[in-house]
Design an enzyme around this catalytic site. Structure first.
Site, PDB file in Angstrom:
ATOM      1  N   GLU A 126      20.915  35.841  46.372  1.00 32.42           N
ATOM      2  CA  GLU A 126      21.614  36.210  47.591  1.00 32.42           C
ATOM      3  C   GLU A 126      22.484  37.445  47.394  1.00 32.42           C
ATOM      4  O   GLU A 126      22.912  37.761  46.274  1.00 32.42           O
ATOM      5  CB  GLU A 126      22.490  35.043  48.076  1.00 32.42           C
ATOM      6  N   CYS A 139      28.468  42.752  48.132  1.00 33.20           N
ATOM      7  CA  CYS A 139      28.600  41.865  46.975  1.00 33.20           C
ATOM      8  C   CYS A 139      27.201  41.659  46.393  1.00 33.20           C
ATOM      9  O   CYS A 139      26.343  41.039  47.033  1.00 33.20           O
ATOM     10  CB  CYS A 139      29.229  40.541  47.400  1.00 33.20           C
ATOM     11  N   CYS A 146      23.152  31.084  37.517  1.00 31.49           N
ATOM     12  CA  CYS A 146      24.292  31.466  36.680  1.00 31.49           C
ATOM     13  C   CYS A 146      24.354  30.522  35.492  1.00 31.49           C
ATOM     14  O   CYS A 146      23.851  29.398  35.535  1.00 31.49           O
ATOM     15  CB  CYS A 146      25.601  31.413  37.469  1.00 31.49           C
ATOM     16  N   CYS A 150      31.426  27.510  36.053  1.00 36.09           N
ATOM     17  CA  CYS A 150      32.798  27.438  36.550  1.00 36.09           C
ATOM     18  C   CYS A 150      32.868  26.325  37.596  1.00 36.09           C
ATOM     19  O   CYS A 150      32.100  26.326  38.559  1.00 36.09           O
ATOM     20  CB  CYS A 150      33.223  28.774  37.151  1.00 36.09           C
ATOM     21  N   CYS A 153      33.061  26.822  41.455  1.00 36.31           N
ATOM     22  CA  CYS A 153      32.100  27.760  42.036  1.00 36.31           C
ATOM     23  C   CYS A 153      30.768  27.074  42.316  1.00 36.31           C
ATOM     24  O   CYS A 153      30.167  26.490  41.415  1.00 36.31           O
ATOM     25  CB  CYS A 153      31.898  28.935  41.071  1.00 36.31           C
ATOM     26  N   GLY A 222      25.609  35.149  39.235  1.00 33.28           N
ATOM     27  CA  GLY A 222      25.426  35.532  37.849  1.00 33.28           C
ATOM     28  C   GLY A 222      26.655  36.159  37.212  1.00 33.28           C
ATOM     29  O   GLY A 222      27.626  36.515  37.886  1.00 33.28           O
ATOM     30  N   GLU A 223      26.608  36.284  35.891  1.00 34.71           N
ATOM     31  CA  GLU A 223      27.636  36.952  35.084  1.00 34.71           C
ATOM     32  C   GLU A 223      27.097  38.316  34.661  1.00 34.71           C
ATOM     33  O   GLU A 223      26.192  38.406  33.825  1.00 34.71           O
ATOM     34  CB  GLU A 223      27.991  36.092  33.860  1.00 34.71           C
ATOM     35  N   SER A 254      32.826  42.420  37.980  1.00 36.76           N
ATOM     36  CA  SER A 254      33.622  41.223  37.723  1.00 36.76           C
ATOM     37  C   SER A 254      33.027  40.430  36.569  1.00 36.76           C
ATOM     38  O   SER A 254      31.810  40.275  36.475  1.00 36.76           O
ATOM     39  CB  SER A 254      33.660  40.334  38.978  1.00 36.76           C
ATOM     40  N   LEU A 277      40.159  35.071  36.419  1.00 35.05           N
ATOM     41  CA  LEU A 277      41.158  34.433  35.562  1.00 35.05           C
ATOM     42  C   LEU A 277      41.343  32.959  35.932  1.00 35.05           C
ATOM     43  O   LEU A 277      41.055  32.059  35.158  1.00 35.05           O
ATOM     44  CB  LEU A 277      42.481  35.185  35.661  1.00 35.05           C
ATOM     45  N   HIS A 278      41.882  32.710  37.122  1.00 38.13           N
ATOM     46  CA  HIS A 278      41.931  31.392  37.758  1.00 38.13           C
ATOM     47  C   HIS A 278      42.848  30.354  37.109  1.00 38.13           C
ATOM     48  O   HIS A 278      43.050  29.283  37.685  1.00 38.13           O
ATOM     49  CB  HIS A 278      40.531  30.793  37.900  1.00 38.13           C
ATOM     50  N   ASN A 355      37.225  28.041  48.596  1.00 38.83           N
ATOM     51  CA  ASN A 355      36.231  27.825  49.647  1.00 38.83           C
ATOM     52  C   ASN A 355      35.444  26.558  49.344  1.00 38.83           C
ATOM     53  O   ASN A 355      34.705  26.510  48.359  1.00 38.83           O
ATOM     54  CB  ASN A 355      35.299  29.032  49.739  1.00 38.83           C
ATOM     55  N   CYS A 398      33.640  33.661  48.839  1.00 43.12           N
ATOM     56  CA  CYS A 398      33.739  33.684  47.382  1.00 43.12           C
ATOM     57  C   CYS A 398      33.500  32.292  46.806  1.00 43.12           C
ATOM     58  O   CYS A 398      34.117  31.309  47.218  1.00 43.12           O
ATOM     59  CB  CYS A 398      35.133  34.174  46.986  1.00 43.12           C
TER      60      CYS A 398
END
Length: 425
Positions: A126, A139, A146, A150, A153, A222-223, A254, A277-278, A355, A398
């Site tokens: 996407e 984006c 991924c 996380c 996510c 993805g990373e 990111s 970071l989170h 979200n 997000c």
């Protein structure tokens, strides 16, 4: 959508943190043609030479074709009017101009757009376009699925399928420009006569001024730093002054904290850096961003301090999703300030209301809690805007990206695509 290539040398997937050890390779095109999207001029020239052109002709044709692909956005060789008519079928027999297939396109009530895309070997991913009054941000995804898990996510609940190729990454930008109608129009300013283009001809420039798509964030599925080579090569095409020509200052990459690749990203790509970071303590970040178990907070923040090009003019963005009773206390805010100041980081903190998605293990912090957290960070002299959720109604916000292929059957998606094509005539 690209020709088969050897897999690039990338960071090893870090053990138990990432459950899928190796992304699968790209499936070759059945027709044997080579997709030119994702290739730089020297590689296009080399392919033309391999196909039978002499070195000088190959270099000239590569320059012409590159311009048409990345500056003009054409999707057929027949549209390349400064190339001899007899040459265009020769190109079409051997090469193809690809785009990801659009399976489904959705528009949110707030104007956010989301596309479900499919690769030539039938993998879905996407991308999202977020329009604002003064900018339009695309984006972009770097992988199908991924590998980071996380916990907040939705995308992280998918298994990694494979890396996206440079063509599939830059193809997202080109597809967005297709949809937004933002390719240059009109003649080639005197370059219409076939075979009469000089190598030093002025092909003009292309800027983001006055356009809807002004910024790119590598924050989709993805990373990016686990697909470093392909992301780097794609972004070099996006930044090429003779092609898509988007300034590196308008592109943000990111990462969740792939520390060993961060310096290379700064040196070899040079775009803005954002860090997911989170959390500000080991226990909480280990839980919600599992890569922290391999590359801890101290390592990550030192890598940020060492990031090439970071300055007050080009601050590092720290993404911080607000999770109720997990990372949103006054003490968390003060510790965030302390860490940023300890490492003397030129920083901006993006506070992101969580979200929700079905089965999510967290809730969003209350508006009052988010406001108080922001005030503490801001009062310490650090910018801390609260991101307005966009595209929630189409799962485009997000942390919500997860291909609709997992929510709908492939047959249903194919049927919808066929109906849409039929409606277009």
């Amino acid at each position: 959508m690209n020709a088969p290539t050897s897999l690039p040398v990338s960071m090893p997937i870090p053990g138990h943190v990432d459950p899928v050890p190796v992304p699968r390779p790209v499936t070759p095109r059945e027709d044997g043609r080579t997709d030119l999207i994702g290739l730089p001029r020297p590689q296009i020239a080399a392919l033309f030479q391999e196909a039978g052109l002499d070195a000088k002709a190959a270099k000239l044709r590569a320059k012409q074709v590159f311009h048409w692909l990345y500056h003009r956005g054409v999707t057929t060789f027949e549209a390349m009017t400064d190339i001899a008519k007899t040459m265009r079928p020769w190109l079409a027999e051997r090469f193809v101009i690809g785009r990801p297939q659009v399976v489904e396109a959705q528009v949110s009530t707030d104007g956010t757009r989301k596309w479900l895309l499919r690769t030539a070997d039938s993998h879905d991913f996407e991308m999202v376009f977020i329009p604002d009054a003064d900018r339009g941000t695309l984006c972009v995804s770097s992988q199908v699925g991924c590998t980071l898990n996380c916990r907040f996510c939705h995308t992280g609940t998918m298994k990694l399928v494979r890396n996206l190729t440079p063509g599939e990454i830059v193809g997202q930008v080109m597809l967005a420009r297709d949809a937004l109608g933002e390719w240059p129009k009109g003649s080639m300013a005197g370059l219409e006569l076939a075979d009469e283009v000089e190598e030093d001809a002025d092909e003009g420039s292309y800027t983001a001024d006055g356009r809807l798509l002004t910024n790119i964030v590598m924050m989709g599925m993805g990373e990016p730093l686990y697909n470093f080579d392909n992301v780097r090569d794609a972004l070099k095409l996006v930044m090429d002054g003779d092609g898509l020509a988007l300034s590196k200052r308008r592109i943000t990459l990111s990462t969740a904290g792939v520390v060993p690749m961060m310096a290379r990203a700064g040196e070899e790509i040079g775009v803005n850096l954002a860090v997911s970071l989170h959390a500000v303590t080991k226990d909480v970040r280990d839980e919600i961003v599992p890569i922290n178990r391999k590359f801890g907070l101290e390592e990550l923040l030192q890598a940020c301090a060492d990031y090439p090009g970071a300055s007050n003019a080009r601050r590092i963005t720290f993404e911080y999703v607000m999770l109720k009773d997990r990372n949103d206390s006054d003490d968390d805010a003060r510790e965030l300030v302390r860490l940023l100041k300890q490492y003397k980081l030129p920083a901006k903190v993006n506070l992101i209301p969580f979200n929700p998605w079905p089965g999510a293990p967290y809730e969003c912090s209350t508006p009052e809690r988010v406001k108080r957290f922001a005030e503490i960070v801001f009062d310490a002299g650090i910018s801390a805007p609260v991101r307005t959720p966009r595209g929630r109604d189409i799962d485009a916000a997000c942390g919500q990206l997860k291909t609709a292929a997992e929510r709908r059957s492939r047959a249903e998606l194919d049927r919808l695509a066929a109906e849409k094509q039929a409606a277009l005539g």
